[in-house]
Design an enzyme around this catalytic site. Sequence first.
Site, PDB file in Angstrom:
ATOM      1  N   TYR A   1       0.779  -1.225   0.117  1.00 46.53           N
ATOM      2  CA  TYR A   1       0.050  -0.013   0.106  1.00 46.53           C
ATOM      3  C   TYR A   1       0.988   1.299  -0.020  1.00 46.53           C
ATOM      4  O   TYR A   1       0.285   2.309   0.187  1.00 46.53           O
ATOM      5  CB  TYR A   1      -0.724   0.396   1.343  1.00 46.53           C
ATOM      6  CG  TYR A   1      -1.547  -1.408   1.427  1.00 46.53           C
ATOM      7  CD1 TYR A   1      -2.769  -1.647   0.741  1.00 46.53           C
ATOM      8  CD2 TYR A   1      -1.479  -1.802   2.710  1.00 46.53           C
ATOM      9  CE1 TYR A   1      -3.466  -2.573   0.975  1.00 46.53           C
ATOM     10  CE2 TYR A   1      -2.495  -2.788   3.145  1.00 46.53           C
ATOM     11  CZ  TYR A   1      -3.442  -3.190   2.259  1.00 46.53           C
ATOM     12  OH  TYR A   1      -4.154  -4.388   2.551  1.00 46.53           O
TER      13      TYR A   1
ATOM     14  N   CYS B   1      14.912 -10.792  -1.989  1.00 45.15           N
ATOM     15  CA  CYS B   1      15.339 -10.543  -3.438  1.00 45.15           C
ATOM     16  C   CYS B   1      14.149  -9.922  -4.204  1.00 45.15           C
ATOM     17  O   CYS B   1      13.845 -10.548  -5.350  1.00 45.15           O
ATOM     18  CB  CYS B   1      15.777 -11.532  -4.001  1.00 45.15           C
ATOM     19  SG  CYS B   1      16.919 -12.572  -3.064  1.00 45.15           S
TER      20      CYS B   1
ATOM     21  N   TYR C   1      -3.090  -5.686  10.396  1.00 48.39           N
ATOM     22  CA  TYR C   1      -2.400  -6.086   9.231  1.00 48.39           C
ATOM     23  C   TYR C   1      -0.950  -6.158   8.987  1.00 48.39           C
ATOM     24  O   TYR C   1      -0.357  -6.035   7.946  1.00 48.39           O
ATOM     25  CB  TYR C   1      -2.745  -4.948   8.157  1.00 48.39           C
ATOM     26  CG  TYR C   1      -4.621  -4.816   7.985  1.00 48.39           C
ATOM     27  CD1 TYR C   1      -5.485  -5.642   7.888  1.00 48.39           C
ATOM     28  CD2 TYR C   1      -4.828  -3.625   8.766  1.00 48.39           C
ATOM     29  CE1 TYR C   1      -6.885  -5.588   8.105  1.00 48.39           C
ATOM     30  CE2 TYR C   1      -6.521  -3.316   8.773  1.00 48.39           C
ATOM     31  CZ  TYR C   1      -7.257  -4.425   8.644  1.00 48.39           C
ATOM     32  OH  TYR C   1      -8.558  -4.280   8.609  1.00 48.39           O
TER      33      TYR C   1
HETATM   34  C1  LIG Z   1     -11.626  -4.943   7.004  1.00 44.34           C
HETATM   35  C2  LIG Z   1     -13.090  -4.831   7.214  1.00 44.34           C
HETATM   36  C3  LIG Z   1     -13.339  -4.095   8.483  1.00 44.34           C
HETATM   37  C4  LIG Z   1     -12.390  -3.400   9.313  1.00 44.34           C
HETATM   38  O1  LIG Z   1     -11.761  -2.271   8.875  1.00 44.34           O
HETATM   39  P1  LIG Z   1     -10.566  -1.432   9.633  1.00 44.34           P
HETATM   40  O2  LIG Z   1     -10.177  -0.313   8.650  1.00 44.34           O
HETATM   41  O3  LIG Z   1      -9.541  -2.381   9.913  1.00 44.34           O
HETATM   42  O4  LIG Z   1     -11.504  -1.073  10.890  1.00 44.34           O
HETATM   43  C5  LIG Z   1     -14.554  -3.733   8.969  1.00 44.34           C
HETATM   44  N1  LIG Z   1     -15.654  -4.503   8.373  1.00 44.34           N
HETATM   45  C6  LIG Z   1     -15.503  -5.135   7.143  1.00 44.34           C
HETATM   46  C7  LIG Z   1     -16.598  -5.733   6.440  1.00 44.34           C
HETATM   47  C8  LIG Z   1     -14.131  -5.464   6.738  1.00 44.34           C
HETATM   48  O5  LIG Z   1     -14.001  -5.728   5.459  1.00 44.34           O
END
Ligand SMILES: *Cc1c(COP(=O)(O)O)cnc(C)c1O
Length: 435
Positions: free
Chosen positions: A331, A358, A387
């Site tokens: 990202y 690498c 993450y």
């Molecule tokens: C990934 C996700 C979240 C959490 O998102 P954050 O940015 O980590 O708070 C919540 N709901 C759904 C449906 C998601 O896919």
Amino acid sequence: MHHFHYAGQKLHCESVDLAAIAQLHGTPTYVYSAQTIADNYRRLASSLTGLDLQICYAMKANSNLAVLRHFANLGAAFDLVSGGELRRVAAAGGDTTRSVFAGVGKSEAEIRLALETGVFGFHVESEPELARINHVAGQLGRKAPIAIRINPDVDAKTHAKITTGKSDNKFGIPLKHAAAAYAAAAQFPHLELKGVQMHIGSQLTSVTPFAEAVAKVVPFVAELKKLYGITYFSIGGGIGIIYQDALASGSQAWWDAQPEAERPLTPEAYGAALTPLLAPLGLKILLEPGRFLVGNAGILLSRVEYLKRGAAKNFLVVDAAMNDLVRPAMYEAYHEIVPLTRDTTRAALKADIVGPICESGDCFAKDRTLQAVGEGELIAFMSAGAYGYTMASRYNTRGQVAEVLVSGSRFELVNVRESFETMVAGEKIPGFLKI
Ligand SMILES: *Cc1c(COP(=O)(O)O)cnc(C)c1O
């Protein structure tokens, strides 16, 4: 706010000197602060008082069993996206029946498992999925609780790979087709229409897109309550955290010093903007925060392997790599990098911070200026609690790293560093290749 700070010249997590963790468990190692997680959870919960609130921690951000148990103890439910995550909730002693099952590609086996275990709601992303859930529920003689994910077509103004609420994303059903989707769902005998869901993206740094999306969907939610007696509205997750000034943002003083107009998103601002929009619905409100709860509660500890002084630039080669923390490669994400031992007498060093893999993409930071550090010295990647470990891979046959949970002056290994033997345990050389 968080509990990573220098005590004397040594970086600590709560009351634990991080160097002691590196010494005992090696590097790279993720370290999480239990107190920071608890503070984040309680602060968010108290920012939306007056609502019938159910916080479903989006566990894909960090699904270590110890972290999940900690959340369960705090009273959280979970937002899960696979059969594996459902089993993790159960293994950690969490309550699956207050948890929601999201994701665009639920398999029959996963739906069956969720129905057998019991979930609060399936968050449905398409009409074929309604039919599949109805079919599996029918086979089991059950009624499946569902909520349809609405795509409100609002720009979350975040990175393209974590925007989910625009009409060109794969997520949800457009608002203009949603009434028809609910009408179709109501025809299925084995579905119970229980709620509405939306989630517009991740790492949002302003409350505006949240408020815009909620305001846009609320009239429709009120209509569904009348028509079908739905009982909940899940507004998703997505609250952003501080990456740039990660270490400094641990203290209240840093927040107080931010100019009002530029103050980053706080749970209080989020609650203040959304509570008045949501309260009149008279529904249970689900939140699905992931990053906000754990992001600033974790760091990745790493050791410097080499300082390579090149003709054009310097490279600080560290023992962590893109397989351990992929966010910068995936990202273009920023992680603040700080030394474990602060030494103000040292000169600054400008270097690319890179891992041993690498790939040119195995780069955590380009032309970063930080306190000079040398071979064998320890550094920390801040804001790596979300993450981080969950997106790690074994690329270059690098085993998954260790994880440690800190609470006060105690710390414990909550996941062992993966051994070579475990890594190859499932692999075998077939008979036809034997000599
Ligand atoms: C990934 C996700 C979240 C959490 O998102 P954050 O940015 O980590 O708070 C919540 N709901 C759904 C449906 C998601 O896919």
